[in-house]
Design an enzyme around this catalytic site. Structure first.
Site, PDB file in Angstrom:
ATOM      1  N   LYS A 185      32.266  -3.907  -0.628  1.00 16.19           N
ATOM      2  CA  LYS A 185      31.393  -4.592  -1.588  1.00 16.19           C
ATOM      3  C   LYS A 185      29.935  -4.206  -1.399  1.00 16.19           C
ATOM      4  CE  LYS A 185      29.661  -9.290  -2.500  1.00 16.19           C
ATOM      5  NZ  LYS A 185      28.411  -9.368  -1.720  1.00 16.19           N
ATOM      6  N   ASN A 186      29.451  -4.262  -0.154  1.00 17.47           N
ATOM      7  CA  ASN A 186      28.025  -4.029   0.077  1.00 17.47           C
ATOM      8  C   ASN A 186      27.624  -2.587  -0.191  1.00 17.47           C
ATOM      9  OD1 ASN A 186      27.659  -6.710   0.745  1.00 17.47           O
ATOM     10  ND2 ASN A 186      27.888  -6.385   2.943  1.00 17.47           N
ATOM     11  N   ARG A 193      22.754 -11.332  -6.554  1.00 20.27           N
ATOM     12  CA  ARG A 193      21.695 -10.887  -5.648  1.00 20.27           C
ATOM     13  C   ARG A 193      21.589  -9.368  -5.604  1.00 20.27           C
ATOM     14  NH1 ARG A 193      18.240 -12.975  -2.398  1.00 20.27           N
ATOM     15  NH2 ARG A 193      17.378 -11.737  -0.714  1.00 20.27           N
ATOM     16  N   ASP A 206      24.764 -15.982  -2.273  1.00 22.54           N
ATOM     17  CA  ASP A 206      25.214 -17.058  -1.398  1.00 22.54           C
ATOM     18  C   ASP A 206      24.063 -17.971  -0.990  1.00 22.54           C
ATOM     19  OD1 ASP A 206      27.878 -16.333  -1.301  1.00 22.54           O
ATOM     20  OD2 ASP A 206      27.569 -14.931   0.354  1.00 22.54           O
ATOM     21  N   ASP A 227      28.114 -11.133   8.644  1.00 27.10           N
ATOM     22  CA  ASP A 227      29.165 -11.497   7.690  1.00 27.10           C
ATOM     23  C   ASP A 227      30.489 -11.837   8.367  1.00 27.10           C
ATOM     24  OD1 ASP A 227      27.567 -11.280   5.491  1.00 27.10           O
ATOM     25  OD2 ASP A 227      28.169  -9.253   4.969  1.00 27.10           O
ATOM     26  N   MET A 279      20.496 -14.719  11.873  1.00 25.92           N
ATOM     27  CA  MET A 279      19.850 -14.150  10.687  1.00 25.92           C
ATOM     28  C   MET A 279      19.785 -15.102   9.493  1.00 25.92           C
ATOM     29  SD  MET A 279      21.407 -10.309  11.179  1.00 25.92           S
ATOM     30  CE  MET A 279      20.516  -9.509   9.857  1.00 25.92           C
TER      31      MET A 279
END
Length: 436
Positions: free
Chosen positions: A22-23, A97, A121, A320, A342
């Site tokens: 996904k990223n 985002r 998120d 994640d 983070m």
């Protein structure tokens, strides 16, 4: 909003292939705006966030052709810049985002880029300063409309420069690199992010004609070029999904093989799960996880002190996967301190796990101590709601291991990051149904 109903406590078995990352997909898809030529991308995950971005690109005028499942061509030869100032774009852009990463390519190629304040998120503050400070360093003028939260940058021609990023932001680094590849002169980015997905972006851009060196390090150098051409690119398997399957196998004491994981791009992920006592075996490019019939035991440090697992920029452990580590620890032998550095709201889903019977002490917004049950006390099924993508998959793993039936609401959050998750779990033997 959809709902999952899960009958837990069932051992699973079989093989599963991870989806495309996904990223990486969110970065790669934005890069198609840098050239008028055709770009072919394969292994694109069929998930809500990625599909939203593909739709946004189509509304911008990018010509999109679906070749097969996960395979598309994109051609940005007639981009409609007027769409950037439309009400439709303001609504569409703020729901995702990843849409922030269209700004760098648009600024580099067309001299302007706009974006509404993006969503994503609800896991705490996620600043955009790194992105826009990078564009300003390259010579862009920044403006911000406080009434409708609309950001904009404009420049006749970007000029290369030296910059030291205040944080090693993955999306910020990606955005600045995409802006700099068409800038005049040399750009040096220090404290750059260096995740495998960012390396993939740089490799793709170089195949399009960019001149990027230092790929994989925190010092990136870019010689600007006049134009970029088309290319073909394949997206890596999703390391977050791979970690999720590892956690699922351990919690349900299932024998699972994860296929084609691209081991060389997993970094510390396999060893971090080994510290929790989970047995992983490398078989070619697959991960084999045996059924943990006798459970798994958390390793302490050499001096006997409690293990701490914390997130850090690559090559550290990805934030994640901390929610997966936390849920897996609830059935381990021993205790672990999970330190989420983070993001300050990412641990707030632990109240659902506590309701299921987990022993977790939430020390503060960033730290939680987990005391494992060693499978002597099974979690129990409850009704709950998914607050974000990663917490959602963690709650799903907990439900699959729990005694009784669980209901998870707001599963759109899970669908944002995981492709056909219920179908793929059923193929392993899980009892899970989707209700609208």
């Amino acid at each position: 909003m959809g709902t999952f109903k899960i009958e837990g406590g069932i051992q699973l078995k079989g093989e599963i292939t991870p989806q495309g990352a996904k990223n990486e997909a969110l970065q790669i898809l934005c890069a198609v705006l840098l050239t008028p030529e055709k770009v072919t991308i394969t292994n694109i995950p069929d998930i809500i966030d990625v599909n939203k971005l593909i739709k946004l690109l189509g509304n911008l005028g990018v010509k999109i052709e679906k070749l097969a499942h996960g395979a598309y061509t994109f051609q940005a030869d007639e981009v409609n810049l007027a769409y950037l100032e439309s009400e439709g774009f303001k609504e569409e852009g703020k729901s995702l985002r990843g849409s922030i990463m269209i700004v760098g390519p648009l600024l580099a190629r067309f001299g302007k880029g706009y974006i509404p304040k993006p969503g994503g998120d609800k896991i705490g503050r996620r600043r955009l300063d790194t992105h826009f400070e990078g564009f300003i360093n390259l010579g862009a003028k920044f403006r911000y409309n406080r009434e409708d939260y609309f950001y904009g940058v404009e420049a006749d021609r970007l000029k290369g420069t030296y910059m030291l990023l205040d944080e090693a932001s993955v999306t910020g680094t990606a955005n600045i690199i995409m802006a700099a590849v068409l800038a005049e002169g040399k750009t040096t980015i220090y404290n750059a992010a260096c995740e495998p997905y960012l390396q993939q972006l740089c490799k793709m851009l170089n195949s399009m004609g960019a001149k990027i060196t230092g790929v994989g390090s925190n010092l990136i150098e870019i010689e600007g070029v006049e134009k970029l051409g088309g290319c073909e690119h394949r997206i890596l398997p999703d390391m977050i999904e791979i970690g999720s399957w590892i956690g699922l196998a351990a919690m349900t004491r299932s024998e699972i093989t994860i296929k084609d994981v691209s081991w060389d791009n997993l970094g510390v992920i396999p060893n971090t799960f080994r510290k929790l006592g989970i047995t992983l075996e490398r078989r070619g490019d697959d991960i084999y996880i045996p059924a943990h019939e006798d459970g798994y035991e958390i390793q302490n440090y050499i001096d006997g002190s409690i293990l701490t697992i914390a997130d850090a920029p690559w090559p550290g452990f990805t934030p994640d996967l901390l929610s997966i580590v936390l849920v897996v620890a609830t059935q381990a032998r021993g205790s672990v301190l999970v330190h989420q550095k983070m993001f300050e709201s990412r641990l707030f889903f632990v109240d659902r796990l506590i309701d299921m019977g987990a022993k977790i002490i939430l020390c503060d917004p960033h730290r939680a101590t987990v005391i494992g049950h060693d499978f002597k006390s099974q979690l129990k099924g409850i009704m709950m709601s998914s607050p974000d993508i990663r917490a959602g998959i963690s709650l799903l793993i907990a439900a699959l291991s729990a005694k009784g039936t669980s209901t998870i609401q707001n599963i759109d959050q899970i669908d944002r990051g995981y492709e056909r998750i219920d179908e793929r779990l059923r193929a392993l033997g899980a009892k899970i149904t989707r209700e609208d």
